[in-house]
Design a protein around this motif. Structure first.
Motif, PDB file in Angstrom:
ATOM      1  N   ARG A  20       0.802  -1.238   0.000  1.00  0.00           N
ATOM      2  CA  ARG A  20       0.000   0.000   0.000  1.00  0.00           C
ATOM      3  C   ARG A  20       0.836   1.291   0.000  1.00  0.00           C
ATOM      4  O   ARG A  20       0.525   2.216  -0.760  1.00  0.00           O
ATOM      5  CB  ARG A  20      -0.991   0.013   1.149  1.00  0.00           C
ATOM      6  CG  ARG A  20      -1.920   1.232   1.107  1.00  0.00           C
ATOM      7  CD  ARG A  20      -3.016   1.169   2.150  1.00  0.00           C
ATOM      8  NE  ARG A  20      -3.961   0.136   1.781  1.00  0.00           N
ATOM      9  CZ  ARG A  20      -4.267  -0.913   2.545  1.00  0.00           C
ATOM     10  NH1 ARG A  20      -3.712  -1.066   3.729  1.00  0.00           N
ATOM     11  NH2 ARG A  20      -5.148  -1.805   2.136  1.00  0.00           N
ATOM     12  N   ARG A  24       0.248   3.962  -2.963  1.00  0.00           N
ATOM     13  CA  ARG A  24      -0.247   5.325  -2.739  1.00  0.00           C
ATOM     14  C   ARG A  24       0.765   6.377  -3.196  1.00  0.00           C
ATOM     15  O   ARG A  24       0.372   7.418  -3.719  1.00  0.00           O
ATOM     16  CB  ARG A  24      -0.636   5.518  -1.281  1.00  0.00           C
ATOM     17  CG  ARG A  24      -1.912   4.755  -0.966  1.00  0.00           C
ATOM     18  CD  ARG A  24      -2.533   5.194   0.308  1.00  0.00           C
ATOM     19  NE  ARG A  24      -3.842   4.563   0.466  1.00  0.00           N
ATOM     20  CZ  ARG A  24      -4.530   4.598   1.578  1.00  0.00           C
ATOM     21  NH1 ARG A  24      -4.051   5.236   2.643  1.00  0.00           N
ATOM     22  NH2 ARG A  24      -5.707   4.005   1.654  1.00  0.00           N
ATOM     23  N   LEU A  38      -8.959  10.726  -9.992  1.00  0.00           N
ATOM     24  CA  LEU A  38      -9.378  10.255  -8.673  1.00  0.00           C
ATOM     25  C   LEU A  38      -9.065   8.782  -8.552  1.00  0.00           C
ATOM     26  O   LEU A  38      -8.899   8.091  -9.547  1.00  0.00           O
ATOM     27  CB  LEU A  38     -10.856  10.534  -8.405  1.00  0.00           C
ATOM     28  CG  LEU A  38     -11.908   9.906  -9.311  1.00  0.00           C
ATOM     29  CD1 LEU A  38     -12.292   8.525  -8.831  1.00  0.00           C
ATOM     30  CD2 LEU A  38     -13.137  10.788  -9.332  1.00  0.00           C
ATOM     31  N   GLY A  40      -9.637   5.390  -5.445  1.00  0.00           N
ATOM     32  CA  GLY A  40     -10.011   4.968  -4.103  1.00  0.00           C
ATOM     33  C   GLY A  40     -10.521   3.548  -4.094  1.00  0.00           C
ATOM     34  O   GLY A  40     -11.044   3.056  -5.098  1.00  0.00           O
ATOM     35  N   ALA A  48     -10.838  -1.440  -6.375  1.00  0.00           N
ATOM     36  CA  ALA A  48     -10.774   0.023  -6.386  1.00  0.00           C
ATOM     37  C   ALA A  48     -11.213   0.562  -7.740  1.00  0.00           C
ATOM     38  O   ALA A  48     -11.320  -0.178  -8.722  1.00  0.00           O
ATOM     39  CB  ALA A  48      -9.350   0.481  -6.086  1.00  0.00           C
ATOM     40  N   PRO A  95     -11.077  13.341   0.034  1.00  0.00           N
ATOM     41  CA  PRO A  95     -10.310  12.123   0.321  1.00  0.00           C
ATOM     42  C   PRO A  95     -10.454  11.673   1.768  1.00  0.00           C
ATOM     43  O   PRO A  95     -10.475  12.496   2.677  1.00  0.00           O
ATOM     44  CB  PRO A  95      -8.859  12.510   0.025  1.00  0.00           C
ATOM     45  CG  PRO A  95      -8.949  13.718  -0.860  1.00  0.00           C
ATOM     46  CD  PRO A  95     -10.227  14.419  -0.458  1.00  0.00           C
ATOM     47  N   LEU A  97      -8.250   9.820   3.702  1.00  0.00           N
ATOM     48  CA  LEU A  97      -6.951   9.211   4.003  1.00  0.00           C
ATOM     49  C   LEU A  97      -6.907   8.934   5.462  1.00  0.00           C
ATOM     50  O   LEU A  97      -6.319   8.253   6.073  1.00  0.00           O
ATOM     51  CB  LEU A  97      -5.809  10.133   3.585  1.00  0.00           C
ATOM     52  CG  LEU A  97      -5.776  10.495   2.109  1.00  0.00           C
ATOM     53  CD1 LEU A  97      -4.677  11.514   1.847  1.00  0.00           C
ATOM     54  CD2 LEU A  97      -5.537   9.250   1.263  1.00  0.00           C
TER      55      LEU A  97
END
Length: 97
Positions: A20, A24, A38, A40, A48, A95, A97
């Motif tokens: 991850r 990211r 975008l 997610g 995703a 977002p 996060l």
């Protein structure tokens, strides 16, 4: 042109968690370059959605293939489609996060 990548993950939570940070960082770099609109994960962890802004589908496919998750064989399936946004509400794209 915009392209959506609907991605399903292999269900390997430990390997996903391990990859991850690199995943990211890769997406953050694409965002800064203006090549990612975008991205997610789905709330159920099954995969995703990514929206790329690139000239053609080949470029979008290359971006997906170069994702650290893809390189770690964590993408089970990718469905890539051209996308034409018509409506968007930026207030709903905060977002998490």
């Amino acid at each position: 042109m915009k392209f959506t990548a609907f991605v399903e993950y292999h269900q390997e939570p430990e390997r996903i968690a391990e990859a991850r940070p690199a995943h990211r960082a890769y997406l953050q770099d694409l965002l800064q370059q203006g090549r990612l609109v975008l991205a997610g994960p789905f709330a159920d962890g099954s995969g995703a959605l990514f929206v790329y802004d690139v000239p053609n589908e080949d470029e979008a496919t290359k971006l997906a293939a170069n994702d650290p998750f893809a390189k770690a064989s964590l993408f089970r399936r990718i469905v890539m489609k051209p996308w034409t946004p018509v409506f968007a509400n930026p207030l709903h794209l905060t977002p998490a996060l």
